[in-house]
Design a protein around this motif. Structure first.
Motif, mmCIF file in Angstrom:
data_model
loop_
_atom_site.group_PDB
_atom_site.id
_atom_site.type_symbol
_atom_site.label_atom_id
_atom_site.label_comp_id
_atom_site.label_asym_id
_atom_site.label_seq_id
_atom_site.Cartn_x
_atom_site.Cartn_y
_atom_site.Cartn_z
ATOM 1 N N ALA A 43 51.042 -52.677 114.892
ATOM 2 C CA ALA A 43 50.360 -53.961 114.696
ATOM 3 C C ALA A 43 50.052 -54.195 113.219
ATOM 4 N N SER A 44 49.617 -53.143 112.536
ATOM 5 C CA SER A 44 49.316 -53.267 111.109
ATOM 6 C C SER A 44 50.576 -53.581 110.308
ATOM 7 N N ARG A 45 51.677 -52.924 110.659
ATOM 8 C CA ARG A 45 52.922 -53.164 109.936
ATOM 9 C C ARG A 45 53.493 -54.538 110.267
ATOM 10 N N ALA A 46 53.228 -55.028 111.472
ATOM 11 C CA ALA A 46 53.686 -56.371 111.828
ATOM 12 C C ALA A 46 53.001 -57.420 110.954
ATOM 13 N N GLU A 47 51.727 -57.203 110.680
ATOM 14 C CA GLU A 47 51.017 -58.120 109.787
ATOM 15 C C GLU A 47 51.600 -58.061 108.376
ATOM 16 N N SER A 48 51.950 -56.856 107.952
ATOM 17 C CA SER A 48 52.543 -56.712 106.613
ATOM 18 C C SER A 48 53.882 -57.436 106.536
ATOM 19 N N VAL A 49 54.678 -57.313 107.591
ATOM 20 C CA VAL A 49 55.966 -58.003 107.610
ATOM 21 C C VAL A 49 55.770 -59.510 107.526
ATOM 22 N N HIS A 50 54.790 -60.015 108.274
ATOM 23 C CA HIS A 50 54.518 -61.448 108.254
ATOM 24 C C HIS A 50 54.122 -61.908 106.844
ATOM 25 N N VAL A 51 53.253 -61.146 106.200
ATOM 26 C CA VAL A 51 52.830 -61.489 104.834
ATOM 27 C C VAL A 51 54.015 -61.437 103.885
ATOM 28 N N ILE A 111 57.221 -48.831 97.471
ATOM 29 C CA ILE A 111 57.669 -47.541 98.024
ATOM 30 C C ILE A 111 56.499 -46.579 98.149
ATOM 31 N N GLU A 112 55.588 -46.590 97.190
ATOM 32 C CA GLU A 112 54.417 -45.712 97.260
ATOM 33 C C GLU A 112 53.541 -46.073 98.446
ATOM 34 N N VAL A 113 53.395 -47.341 98.730
ATOM 35 C CA VAL A 113 52.614 -47.778 99.893
ATOM 36 C C VAL A 113 53.267 -47.283 101.178
ATOM 37 N N LEU A 114 54.579 -47.461 101.286
ATOM 38 C CA LEU A 114 55.300 -47.030 102.474
ATOM 39 C C LEU A 114 55.189 -45.520 102.674
ATOM 40 N N ASP A 115 55.306 -44.786 101.600
ATOM 41 C CA ASP A 115 55.221 -43.325 101.685
ATOM 42 C C ASP A 115 53.835 -42.896 102.164
ATOM 43 N N GLN A 152 63.906 -59.300 98.352
ATOM 44 C CA GLN A 152 64.417 -59.053 99.708
ATOM 45 C C GLN A 152 64.386 -57.566 100.036
ATOM 46 N N MET A 153 64.530 -56.718 99.026
ATOM 47 C CA MET A 153 64.471 -55.278 99.250
ATOM 48 C C MET A 153 63.094 -54.864 99.767
ATOM 49 N N GLU A 154 62.035 -55.399 99.179
ATOM 50 C CA GLU A 154 60.680 -55.071 99.634
ATOM 51 C C GLU A 154 60.448 -55.586 101.051
ATOM 52 N N LEU A 155 60.974 -56.758 101.334
ATOM 53 C CA LEU A 155 60.856 -57.288 102.696
ATOM 54 C C LEU A 155 61.587 -56.398 103.690
ATOM 55 N N ALA A 156 62.777 -55.949 103.329
ATOM 56 C CA ALA A 156 63.554 -55.070 104.212
ATOM 57 C C ALA A 156 62.851 -53.727 104.410
ATOM 58 N N GLN A 157 62.235 -53.225 103.362
ATOM 59 C CA GLN A 157 61.483 -51.967 103.491
ATOM 60 C C GLN A 157 60.323 -52.124 104.475
ATOM 61 N N SER A 158 59.628 -53.222 104.369
ATOM 62 C CA SER A 158 58.516 -53.480 105.275
ATOM 63 C C SER A 158 59.002 -53.617 106.709
ATOM 64 N N GLN A 159 60.089 -54.326 106.913
ATOM 65 C CA GLN A 159 60.642 -54.488 108.258
ATOM 66 C C GLN A 159 61.130 -53.157 108.825
ATOM 67 N N SER A 160 61.697 -52.327 107.961
ATOM 68 C CA SER A 160 62.194 -51.019 108.410
ATOM 69 C C SER A 160 61.066 -50.142 108.938
#
Length: 317
Positions: free
Chosen positions: A27-35, A255-259, A47-55
């Protein structure tokens, strides 16, 4: 059965907690994707950051059906253990609300005597000893030593009758009195079986103490591991929060956030599994001790009576 039911329920509640973590993370990542989608449309992110968030969103989302399948399978297994048809299991306390019982010091080793494997090994040894007695008894004729009302038996005159040196009883049963090597072989065979039963009994005792020791070590080390993981989860939660603030401030890449978030997610799942492992280790200790370590006054009285009876029987022997 008690141990299996308890362990199954603990694992079920552990899976429930893991599912909660997976859904909250998703749910938290879904909100991030929406943002990120809104920011990408506004040209604020690539688009790379968007793809990372979706991944990352899809990765946590994929974990949910996997855990749900394990929950359904665990419910079916627990239902069968309870003698029911496969189906849903009613929930009680959450995993975090299940308290581990205290194990007092100085527990008597007599508790292990309740273990069914030790009882079986002990009875096998008793039976083997009886076989030795039965084999040695073949050396002696089975006739009455005394006659009616305790008078002299008249069967002694029939002890050795006929050229084949057999003894007869009641005129209808006859068997050799001396068969030499045959009876000796039976005695040796019975003694060998007794030795095997004795070694099996010793091994059963060693296994019992080993399982108790393993369960105690497991509970202690898993508690230590859980404490460490709890501090790790707190540190990773702080790290993930600060990493997102740094990213929003333009000081670091996404990338640091994702990690940080990925590490936090995995740490939370591992901590939940360890928490369940602590409780299961106490269930294993309960099983290793043959039914737990709670000693009531009634059970102590019963044990004392049994020991007195054993001592009296041994004295009679």
């Amino acid at each position: 059965l008690v141990s299996a039911v308890a362990s199954s329920y603990i694992n079920l509640r552990s899976l429930d907690r893991q599912l909660e973590i997976a859904k909250a993370t998703t749910a938290s990542r879904a909100e991030s994707v929406h943002v990120f989608e809104l920011r990408f449309k506004g040209g604020e992110v690539s688009q790379m950051e968007l793809a990372q968030s979706q991944s990352e969103y899809e990765a946590s989302r994929a974990v949910i059906p996997q855990i749900e399948a394990q929950i359904a399978q665990q419910e079916d297994a627990l239902s069968v253990l309870l003698g029911r048809n496969p189906g849903d299991i009613l929930r009680g306390r959450a995993l975090a609300e299940l308290a581990a019982p205290a194990v007092p010091a100085g527990l008597p080793s007599d508790l292990l005597e309740r273990r069914p494997d030790l009882r079986q090994a002990e009875q096998d040894l008793v039976a083997a000893n009886a076989q030795i007695g039965a084999a040695k008894a073949l050396y002696f004729p089975q006739i009455s030593l005394t006659g009616l009302l305790g008078t002299q038996s008249g069967q002694f005159s029939k002890l050795f009758t006929g050229p084949s040196r057999v003894w007869s009883f009641a005129g209808s049963i006859a068997q050799p009195i001396f068969e030499g090597g045959a009876i000796v072989g039976q005695v040796k065979q019975a003694e060998a079986v007794q030795q095997q039963a004795l070694y099996s009994y010793r091994k059963a005792i060693q296994v019992a103490f080993q399982e108790v020791d393993d369960a105690l070590i497991s509970s202690q080390k898993l508690r230590e591991q859980f404490d460490v993981q709890e501090r790790q989860v707190e540190a990773l939660a702080t790290y993930a929060h600060l990493a997102r603030l740094r990213y929003e401030g333009g000081y670091t890449s996404y990338i640091e956030v994702l990690d940080a978030e990925r590490s936090l997610f995995n740490a939370q799942l591992n901590q939940t599994q360890t928490q369940a492992g602590v409780l299961v280790s106490y269930v294993n200790l309960y099983k290793a001790m043959g039914g737990g370590w709670v000693i009531t006054a009634d059970s102590m009285t019963t044990q004392a009576a049994q020991h007195s009876g054993d001592a009296a029987a041994q004295s009679a022997k």
